[in-house]
Write a protein that holds these residues in place. Structure first.
Motif, short mmCIF file in Angstrom:
data_model
loop_
_atom_site.label_atom_id
_atom_site.label_comp_id
_atom_site.label_asym_id
_atom_site.label_seq_id
_atom_site.Cartn_x
_atom_site.Cartn_y
_atom_site.Cartn_z
N ARG A 1 8.45 12.48 23.47
CA ARG A 1 7.63 11.32 23.87
C ARG A 1 6.46 11.12 22.91
O ARG A 1 6.19 10.00 22.47
CB ARG A 1 7.14 11.53 25.29
N GLN A 2 5.76 12.19 22.58
CA GLN A 2 4.63 12.10 21.64
C GLN A 2 5.12 11.74 20.25
O GLN A 2 4.48 10.96 19.54
CB GLN A 2 3.87 13.41 21.58
N PHE A 3 6.26 12.30 19.84
CA PHE A 3 6.82 12.01 18.52
C PHE A 3 7.11 10.52 18.39
O PHE A 3 6.75 9.89 17.40
CB PHE A 3 8.09 12.82 18.29
N GLU A 4 7.77 9.93 19.39
CA GLU A 4 8.12 8.52 19.35
C GLU A 4 6.87 7.63 19.36
O GLU A 4 6.86 6.58 18.74
CB GLU A 4 9.06 8.17 20.49
N ARG B 1 3.95 8.51 18.02
CA ARG B 1 3.24 8.69 16.74
C ARG B 1 4.06 8.28 15.52
O ARG B 1 3.52 8.19 14.42
CB ARG B 1 2.83 10.15 16.58
N LEU B 2 5.35 8.03 15.69
CA LEU B 2 6.23 7.66 14.58
C LEU B 2 5.90 6.27 14.07
O LEU B 2 5.78 5.33 14.85
CB LEU B 2 7.69 7.72 15.03
N LYS B 3 5.75 6.14 12.76
CA LYS B 3 5.49 4.83 12.16
C LYS B 3 6.80 4.23 11.69
O LYS B 3 7.15 3.12 12.05
CB LYS B 3 4.50 4.98 11.02
N LYS B 4 7.55 4.99 10.84
CA LYS B 4 8.85 4.51 10.37
C LYS B 4 9.66 5.65 9.76
O LYS B 4 9.11 6.68 9.39
CB LYS B 4 8.69 3.38 9.36
N VAL B 5 10.96 5.41 9.66
CA VAL B 5 11.86 6.36 9.00
C VAL B 5 11.91 5.98 7.53
O VAL B 5 12.27 4.85 7.19
CB VAL B 5 13.27 6.32 9.63
N LEU B 6 11.55 6.91 6.64
CA LEU B 6 11.52 6.63 5.21
C LEU B 6 12.87 6.86 4.56
O LEU B 6 13.31 6.07 3.73
CB LEU B 6 10.46 7.50 4.52
N GLU B 7 13.52 7.97 4.90
CA GLU B 7 14.82 8.32 4.30
C GLU B 7 15.75 8.84 5.38
O GLU B 7 15.38 9.70 6.16
CB GLU B 7 14.67 9.41 3.23
N LYS B 8 16.96 8.32 5.41
CA LYS B 8 17.98 8.82 6.32
C LYS B 8 18.75 9.93 5.62
O LYS B 8 19.03 9.84 4.42
CB LYS B 8 18.97 7.71 6.71
N HIS B 9 19.07 10.98 6.36
CA HIS B 9 19.84 12.09 5.81
C HIS B 9 21.29 11.64 5.64
O HIS B 9 21.89 11.09 6.55
CB HIS B 9 19.77 13.29 6.74
#
Length: 62
Positions: free
Chosen positions: A46-49, A51-59
């Motif tokens: 919940r905290q991660f979501e 505080r997340l701004k954006k995904v920079l690179e997908k694995h």
């Protein structure tokens, strides 16, 4: 969305000056590692979501 080993950007930078984190564990809690200094932090999903701004690179999965 995000997944294992993705590189993400959080809203606030890490004290080392880097704002790039790699997701190294997922579950009820998410463990992320700073790509600058290697510091590991475990936070709730919940905290991660929040505080997340954006995904920079997908694995790239095989």
């Amino acid at each position: 969305m995000y997944g294992m080993h993705d590189i993400v950007e959080m809203k606030k930078p890490h004290p080392c000056g880097t704002n790039r984190w790699e997701i190294i564990r997922m579950g009820a809690d998410i463990k992320v590692q700073c790509t600058g200094c290697g510091h590991i932090v475990m936070i709730s999903r919940r905290q991660f979501e929040k505080r997340l701004k954006k995904v920079l690179e997908k694995h790239a999965e095989n």
